[in-house]
Design a protein around this motif. Structure first.
Motif, PDB file in Angstrom:
ATOM      1  N   ALA A 144      -9.760  -2.411   3.596  1.00 47.90           N
ATOM      2  CA  ALA A 144     -10.988  -3.047   4.081  1.00 47.90           C
ATOM      3  C   ALA A 144     -10.719  -4.126   5.126  1.00 47.90           C
ATOM      4  O   ALA A 144     -11.441  -4.225   6.129  1.00 47.90           O
ATOM      5  N   ARG A 194     -21.121   2.956   0.213  1.00 53.89           N
ATOM      6  CA  ARG A 194     -21.836   1.750  -0.214  1.00 53.89           C
ATOM      7  C   ARG A 194     -23.263   2.126  -0.602  1.00 53.89           C
ATOM      8  O   ARG A 194     -23.920   2.929   0.048  1.00 53.89           O
ATOM      9  N   TYR A 196     -11.603   2.880   1.992  1.00 56.14           N
ATOM     10  CA  TYR A 196     -12.528   1.818   2.420  1.00 56.14           C
ATOM     11  C   TYR A 196     -12.302   0.519   1.652  1.00 56.14           C
ATOM     12  O   TYR A 196     -12.633  -0.561   2.140  1.00 56.14           O
ATOM     13  N   GLU A 197     -11.722   0.627   0.467  1.00 51.48           N
ATOM     14  CA  GLU A 197     -11.410  -0.570  -0.320  1.00 51.48           C
ATOM     15  C   GLU A 197      -9.981  -1.041  -0.086  1.00 51.48           C
ATOM     16  O   GLU A 197      -9.736  -2.222   0.143  1.00 51.48           O
ATOM     17  N   SER A 198      -9.035  -0.106  -0.091  1.00 52.55           N
ATOM     18  CA  SER A 198      -7.625  -0.491   0.030  1.00 52.55           C
ATOM     19  C   SER A 198      -7.281  -1.052   1.396  1.00 52.55           C
ATOM     20  O   SER A 198      -6.343  -1.842   1.535  1.00 52.55           O
ATOM     21  N   ASN A 257     -18.795   1.883   5.614  1.00 50.20           N
ATOM     22  CA  ASN A 257     -18.467   2.520   4.340  1.00 50.20           C
ATOM     23  C   ASN A 257     -19.649   3.381   3.891  1.00 50.20           C
ATOM     24  O   ASN A 257     -20.676   2.861   3.467  1.00 50.20           O
ATOM     25  N   GLN A 287     -10.980  11.424  -4.891  1.00 50.30           N
ATOM     26  CA  GLN A 287     -11.408  10.480  -3.864  1.00 50.30           C
ATOM     27  C   GLN A 287     -12.328  11.100  -2.802  1.00 50.30           C
ATOM     28  O   GLN A 287     -12.886  10.378  -1.982  1.00 50.30           O
ATOM     29  N   ARG A 328     -12.788   7.938  -0.405  1.00 51.02           N
ATOM     30  CA  ARG A 328     -13.515   6.766  -0.885  1.00 51.02           C
ATOM     31  C   ARG A 328     -12.613   5.534  -1.019  1.00 51.02           C
ATOM     32  O   ARG A 328     -12.992   4.416  -0.652  1.00 51.02           O
ATOM     33  N   ASP A 329     -11.404   5.727  -1.522  1.00 53.69           N
ATOM     34  CA  ASP A 329     -10.549   4.582  -1.836  1.00 53.69           C
ATOM     35  C   ASP A 329     -10.041   3.848  -0.597  1.00 53.69           C
ATOM     36  O   ASP A 329      -9.741   2.647  -0.665  1.00 53.69           O
TER      37      ASP A 329
END
Length: 466
Positions: A350, A362, A346-348, A359, A140, A343-344
């Motif tokens: 958000a 992106r 920013y998605e988990s 992010n 990550q 990295r993860d």
């Protein structure tokens, strides 16, 4: 007496036995009773010694979160001892180098924060020892982003957060003045509508300001165009201040409507006034640099130090940086307003993140630091900005007014954006940087630059009237 005073200075303060009385603590207490047959208060304490330039909010929130994490998973709480040496990252860097020149251990477990430049230097001097990164952490946190190294290849340090640069503006006051908001690029800050609207910091006094100006200059196709872009922004300055923090306060206080700043300053102020302030990290025009963590050589408690690194780099530890207060994995009392490096996250998380968090992963967000961008010298640019702007501010403003009066005539703009002959190409940057290291040559160069810009501005001011 002197020795005692030095001991107090270096030992700093210890904390960790007091946890917030909230739902998270109560849930942890229940789990601790189930697993370990004791209450939180009855668990033994382990000491962790950290040296860090991080602010009080970051320290306190991580103390609480890590102590609860250790209580539930390992059956002990953590007593934090923060070593204080005065000053910021550069003072810490100097202190550690001095300590390890004469000793095999500093008595400190963790170095946390202060920028990747300092960590690279300490790694070369053997002050840091290798860490272990779990496979899911390595998956990550990429080795590089935009050609910027995010973790040491020998695992002597790893980014624990990300720093970037952008600008903060007061959208409420811009609307009242009938001025269109910036379009999300550096270029827009150099437009005539922002004349006398910007707050900028002196790069010879602020390292983060110097880094921001380097990115602005690097965001163009070549060095002359980059300097022209930066100069157009400088001539819109309402004020040049001594620190990046003071510059970022200007849009909050109404002293200026726009300010360049590091992301942390922008995010903190937006969190305090989200209806009035906006922070922008120009997409594709800024680089993201790591703010690392590392284990110092021969730490007092190597196992606990590694566990703290594991926690900071975990999904839970990373979310703490950017999630709003009260949200799952968020801080208990104070928003920390830092960019996670995982990295993860920013998605988990958000939907839980602060508005100013960007992010970096992106597509199109990162400016790749290659080519001419790597040749723009930090020290050269600092002195050039000072000579062109701060030491000639009255003449700079007169030249700007003359350009506006002449409707930005091309021949006047070419003169305005020109560089001193000894630095008008990127290939001359390295030789000028070497010359600046000599005190006598430095004085001559800076004096010549100051004179060059003064004469040019006055020539433009008088020429526009002819």
């Amino acid at each position: 007496m002197v020795a005692a005073a030095q001991c107090i200075l270096l030992c700093g303060c210890g904390r960790g036995d007091a946890l917030p009385d909230d739902q998270r603590t109560r849930q942890a207490d229940a789990e601790v009773r189930r697993r370990w047959g004791k209450s939180l208060d009855e668990l033994p304490l382990k000491r962790l010694v950290i040296i860090s330039p991080h602010n009080e909010n970051i320290r306190t929130e991580y103390e609480w979160a890590f102590s609860l994490h250790q209580a539930v998973n390992f059956g002990h709480r953590v007593y934090f001892e923060w070593r204080t040496v005065g000053g910021g990252g550069s003072s810490i860097d100097k202190y550690l180098k001095n300590v390890y020149e004469s000793a095999d251990s500093s008595g400190i477990d963790i170095l946390w924060g202060g920028g990747d430049y300092a960590f690279k230097g300490l790694a070369e001097q053997g002050v840091l020892q290798p860490m272990r990164l779990a496979p899911e952490v390595e998956a990550q946190i990429p080795p590089t982003l935009g050609a910027v190294e995010f973790r040491d290849r020998n695992m002597l340090w790893c980014g624990a957060a990300i720093s970037a640069f952008g600008y903060l503006y007061n959208k409420d006051m811009l609307a009242r003045c009938g001025i269109e908001s910036p379009d999300g690029t550096w270029d827009d800050l150099g437009e005539p509508r922002f004349a006398d609207m910007l707050s900028l910091a002196d790069p010879t006094q602020s390292g983060s300001a110097a880094a921001a100006y380097l990115l602005i200059a690097g965001s163009a196709e070549d060095w002359p165009q980059g300097w022209a872009k930066l100069l157009r922004i400088m001539c819109n300055a309402r004020q040049f201040v001594d620190s990046a923090g003071s510059a970022a306060n200007a849009p909050v206080l109404g002293e200026a409507l726009v300010a360049t700043c590091i992301d942390f300053y922008g995010a903190v102020r937006v969190a305090e006034a989200p209806d009035k302030l906006v922070y922008v990290s120009p997409a594709g025009q800024t680089a993201f640099s790591p703010d690392p963590i590392g284990i110092l050589k021969n730490p007092p408690d190597e196992e606990l130090a590694q566990q703290f690194v594991d926690f900071v780099l975990s999904s839970e530890g990373q979310a703490l940086l950017a999630v709003r207060v009260g949200q799952k994995d968020g801080p208990a009392r104070n928003a920390l307003c830092r960019q996670p490096i995982r990295r993860d996250v920013y998605e988990s998380h958000a939907d839980q993140m602060l508005d100013a968090i960007v992010n970096p992963y992106r597509a199109g967000q990162v400016m790749v630091m290659t080519g001419h961008r790597t040749k723009i010298n930090y020290e050269v640019l600092k002195q050039l900005v000072r000579a062109a702007g701060i030491d000639n501010v009255a003449d700079l403003r007169a030249a700007r007014a003359a350009l506006a009066k002449a409707n930005y005539a091309p021949h006047l703009m070419r003169d305005f954006q020109s560089l001193p002959p000894n630095i008008d190409s990127i290939d001359e940057m390295a030789s000028v940087a070497r010359a600046l290291k000599d005190e006598t040559q430095r004085e001559i160069i800076i004096t010549d630059w100051t004179k060059f810009f003064r004469q040019k501005y006055r020539r433009i001011a008088s020429g526009a009237d002819q």
